[in-house]
Design a protein around this motif. Structure first.
Motif, PDB file in Angstrom:
ATOM      1  N   LEU A  75       0.845  -1.104  -0.014  1.00  0.00           N
ATOM      2  CA  LEU A  75       0.125  -0.045   0.039  1.00  0.00           C
ATOM      3  C   LEU A  75       0.894   1.217  -0.028  1.00  0.00           C
ATOM      4  CD1 LEU A  75      -2.550  -1.206   2.808  1.00  0.00           C
ATOM      5  CD2 LEU A  75      -2.695  -1.384   0.292  1.00  0.00           C
ATOM      6  N   ARG A  76       0.550   2.075  -0.672  1.00  0.00           N
ATOM      7  CA  ARG A  76      -0.800   2.403  -1.387  1.00  0.00           C
ATOM      8  C   ARG A  76      -0.621   2.000  -2.917  1.00  0.00           C
ATOM      9  NH1 ARG A  76      -1.856   8.420  -1.854  1.00  0.00           N
ATOM     10  NH2 ARG A  76       0.322   8.441  -1.984  1.00  0.00           N
ATOM     11  N   ALA A  77       0.514   2.171  -3.418  1.00  0.00           N
ATOM     12  CA  ALA A  77       0.621   2.010  -4.962  1.00  0.00           C
ATOM     13  C   ALA A  77       0.234   0.658  -5.485  1.00  0.00           C
ATOM     14  CB  ALA A  77       1.941   2.934  -5.490  1.00  0.00           C
ATOM     15  N   TYR A 100       5.154   3.183   4.203  1.00  0.00           N
ATOM     16  CA  TYR A 100       5.316   4.388   3.423  1.00  0.00           C
ATOM     17  C   TYR A 100       6.870   4.552   3.713  1.00  0.00           C
ATOM     18  CZ  TYR A 100       5.064   6.695   7.930  1.00  0.00           C
ATOM     19  OH  TYR A 100       4.901   7.216   9.232  1.00  0.00           O
ATOM     20  N   ARG A 101       7.430   5.466   2.905  1.00  0.00           N
ATOM     21  CA  ARG A 101       8.861   5.818   2.911  1.00  0.00           C
ATOM     22  C   ARG A 101       8.943   6.928   4.051  1.00  0.00           C
ATOM     23  NH1 ARG A 101      12.458   6.191  -2.057  1.00  0.00           N
ATOM     24  NH2 ARG A 101      11.197   8.046  -2.605  1.00  0.00           N
ATOM     25  N   ASP A 128       4.461  -3.756  -6.344  1.00  0.00           N
ATOM     26  CA  ASP A 128       4.590  -2.420  -6.154  1.00  0.00           C
ATOM     27  C   ASP A 128       5.291  -1.539  -7.407  1.00  0.00           C
ATOM     28  OD1 ASP A 128       5.419   0.261  -5.207  1.00  0.00           O
ATOM     29  OD2 ASP A 128       5.951  -0.669  -3.250  1.00  0.00           O
ATOM     30  N   MET A 130       7.025   0.756  -8.063  1.00  0.00           N
ATOM     31  CA  MET A 130       8.155   1.491  -7.900  1.00  0.00           C
ATOM     32  C   MET A 130       9.231   0.571  -6.924  1.00  0.00           C
ATOM     33  SD  MET A 130       7.076   3.722  -9.791  1.00  0.00           S
ATOM     34  CE  MET A 130       8.528   5.088 -10.024  1.00  0.00           C
ATOM     35  N   LEU A 131      10.397   0.369  -7.505  1.00  0.00           N
ATOM     36  CA  LEU A 131      11.692   0.027  -6.832  1.00  0.00           C
ATOM     37  C   LEU A 131      12.960   0.860  -6.973  1.00  0.00           C
ATOM     38  CD1 LEU A 131      12.690  -2.697  -5.466  1.00  0.00           C
ATOM     39  CD2 LEU A 131      13.548  -3.595  -7.699  1.00  0.00           C
ATOM     40  N   ALA A 132      12.749   1.756  -5.956  1.00  0.00           N
ATOM     41  CA  ALA A 132      13.665   2.863  -5.810  1.00  0.00           C
ATOM     42  C   ALA A 132      14.842   2.477  -5.059  1.00  0.00           C
ATOM     43  CB  ALA A 132      13.035   4.115  -5.291  1.00  0.00           C
ATOM     44  N   THR A 133      14.885   2.880  -3.785  1.00  0.00           N
ATOM     45  CA  THR A 133      15.834   2.383  -2.917  1.00  0.00           C
ATOM     46  C   THR A 133      16.018   0.916  -2.645  1.00  0.00           C
ATOM     47  OG1 THR A 133      14.932   2.784  -0.827  1.00  0.00           O
ATOM     48  CG2 THR A 133      16.009   4.454  -1.651  1.00  0.00           C
ATOM     49  N   GLY A 134      14.988   0.204  -2.914  1.00  0.00           N
ATOM     50  CA  GLY A 134      14.527  -0.999  -2.637  1.00  0.00           C
ATOM     51  C   GLY A 134      14.394  -1.465  -1.020  1.00  0.00           C
ATOM     52  N   GLY A 135      14.099  -0.332  -0.154  1.00  0.00           N
ATOM     53  CA  GLY A 135      14.022  -0.401   1.106  1.00  0.00           C
ATOM     54  C   GLY A 135      12.509  -0.990   1.303  1.00  0.00           C
ATOM     55  N   SER A 136      11.584  -0.605   0.642  1.00  0.00           N
ATOM     56  CA  SER A 136      10.122  -1.011   1.013  1.00  0.00           C
ATOM     57  C   SER A 136       9.867  -2.449   0.337  1.00  0.00           C
ATOM     58  CB  SER A 136       9.055  -0.130   0.136  1.00  0.00           C
ATOM     59  OG  SER A 136       9.308   1.336   0.438  1.00  0.00           O
TER      60      SER A 136
HETATM   61  C1  PRP Z   1       6.637   4.324  -2.860  1.00  0.00           C
HETATM   62  C2  PRP Z   1       6.463   3.184  -4.075  1.00  0.00           C
HETATM   63  C3  PRP Z   1       7.215   2.129  -3.273  1.00  0.00           C
HETATM   64  C4  PRP Z   1       8.247   3.003  -2.428  1.00  0.00           C
HETATM   65  C5  PRP Z   1       9.496   2.738  -3.356  1.00  0.00           C
HETATM   66  O1  PRP Z   1       5.589   4.428  -1.893  1.00  0.00           O
HETATM   67  O2  PRP Z   1       4.976   3.049  -4.123  1.00  0.00           O
HETATM   68  O3  PRP Z   1       6.457   1.321  -2.157  1.00  0.00           O
HETATM   69  O4  PRP Z   1       7.932   4.264  -2.604  1.00  0.00           O
HETATM   70  O5  PRP Z   1      10.659   3.225  -2.610  1.00  0.00           O
HETATM   71  P1  PRP Z   1      11.711   2.609  -1.979  1.00  0.00           P
HETATM   72  O6  PRP Z   1      12.033   1.450  -2.908  1.00  0.00           O
HETATM   73  O7  PRP Z   1      12.826   3.388  -1.728  1.00  0.00           O
HETATM   74  O8  PRP Z   1      11.333   1.929  -0.744  1.00  0.00           O
HETATM   75  P2  PRP Z   1       5.357   5.603  -0.741  1.00  0.00           P
HETATM   76  O9  PRP Z   1       6.502   5.298   0.287  1.00  0.00           O
HETATM   77  O10 PRP Z   1       5.802   6.811  -1.413  1.00  0.00           O
HETATM   78  O11 PRP Z   1       4.060   5.289  -0.305  1.00  0.00           O
HETATM   79  P3  PRP Z   1       2.547   5.460  -1.050  1.00  0.00           P
HETATM   80  O12 PRP Z   1       2.375   4.343  -1.795  1.00  0.00           O
HETATM   81  O13 PRP Z   1       1.589   5.556   0.167  1.00  0.00           O
HETATM   82  O14 PRP Z   1       2.494   6.796  -1.735  1.00  0.00           O
END
Ligand code: PRP
Ligand code: URA
Length: 206
Positions: A75-77, A100-101, A128, A130-136
């Motif tokens: 959640l959410r995306a 959330y980040r 998800d 987006m795979l950005a830093t990968g932390g989530s």
């Molecule tokens: C976004 C996205 C991932 C995360 C990716 O969510 O949907 O869950 O960031 O970033 P990371 O790879 O650096 O962890 P966000 O934290 O913005 O929360 P949201 O979906 O509630 O907007």
């Protein structure tokens, strides 16, 4: 294993999503459609078992899926990818991870978790965009592994090399599927060129 699903339809739809001029309705629709296209490839190695079916012409020795599939949107995306995959795998169950980040530390903060009971016997697809830093994704995979999941696939739309590296190092057993592998993260952890904040663009928040 990293698999980038390089397909003209996926790239075309993703280009629409990337466009800053694309609004919430079209953004969500393209995401839904890409998720269905990705599901076809992500499900390619799902295990099957023999099944006999009587056709109007006689007996057919064929196969059916032998493992349950559980979708776990972050959640959410991640919610924006769920229905597109369910359209292809309607028997899939759905669990949820709320993360959330923290925008200062970029560390994921957990706020919700709810799963079907049989994660250990299922193929679990973590969703998800987006795979950005990968932390989530890293935290989400840890959470479902703690609950017994063994067969895990991470299905994202856009990935950064930094995030892919984290998942490959921490979870070498998890297959990663992307629609595109982008260039890098900017100084505040957004994927470049990416598509901006996926959650905000899906749900119209800011
Ligand atoms: C976004 C996205 C991932 C995360 C990716 O969510 O949907 O869950 O960031 O970033 P990371 O790879 O650096 O962890 P966000 O934290 O913005 O929360 P949201 O979906 O509630 O907007
Ligand atoms: N989360 C997003 O929604 N977009 C990014 O580019 C990075 C993290």
């Amino acid at each position: 294993m990293l698999k980038v699903l390089d397909h003209p339809l996926i790239t075309h739809k993703l280009a629409i999503m990337r466009d800053v001029a694309t609004g919430t309705k079209d953004f969500s629709q393209q995401l839904d459609e890409i998720a269905s296209l990705m599901a076809y490839e992500v499900s390619r190695d799902l295990p099957v078992k023999p099944k006999d079916v009587t056709t109007p012409m006689g007996l057919c020795h064929t196969y059916e899926l032998s493992k349950k599939v559980v979708l776990v949107p972050i959640l959410r995306a991640g919610m924006g990818m769920t229905q597109g995959i369910r359209n292809l795998i309607p028997t899939a169950k759905v669990g949820f991870i709320g993360l959330y980040r923290n925008h200062q530390t970029l560390e994921p903060v957990e706020y919700y978790a709810k799963f079907p009971s049989d994660l250990a016997e299922s193929v679990v697809m973590v969703l998800d965009p987006m795979l950005a830093t990968g932390g989530s994704a890293d935290a989400a995979i840890e959470m479902i592994k703690k609950r017994g999941a063994k067969n895990i696939k991470l299905v994202c739309l856009v990935g950064a090399p930094e995030g892919v590296k984290v998942i490959e190092e921490h979870h070498p057993d998890v297959d990663i599927y992307l629609a595109a592998l982008d260039s890098h993260l900017n100084e505040v952890g957004y994927i470049v060129p990416g598509l901006g904040d996926a959650g905000d663009r899906i749900f119209g928040t800011k």
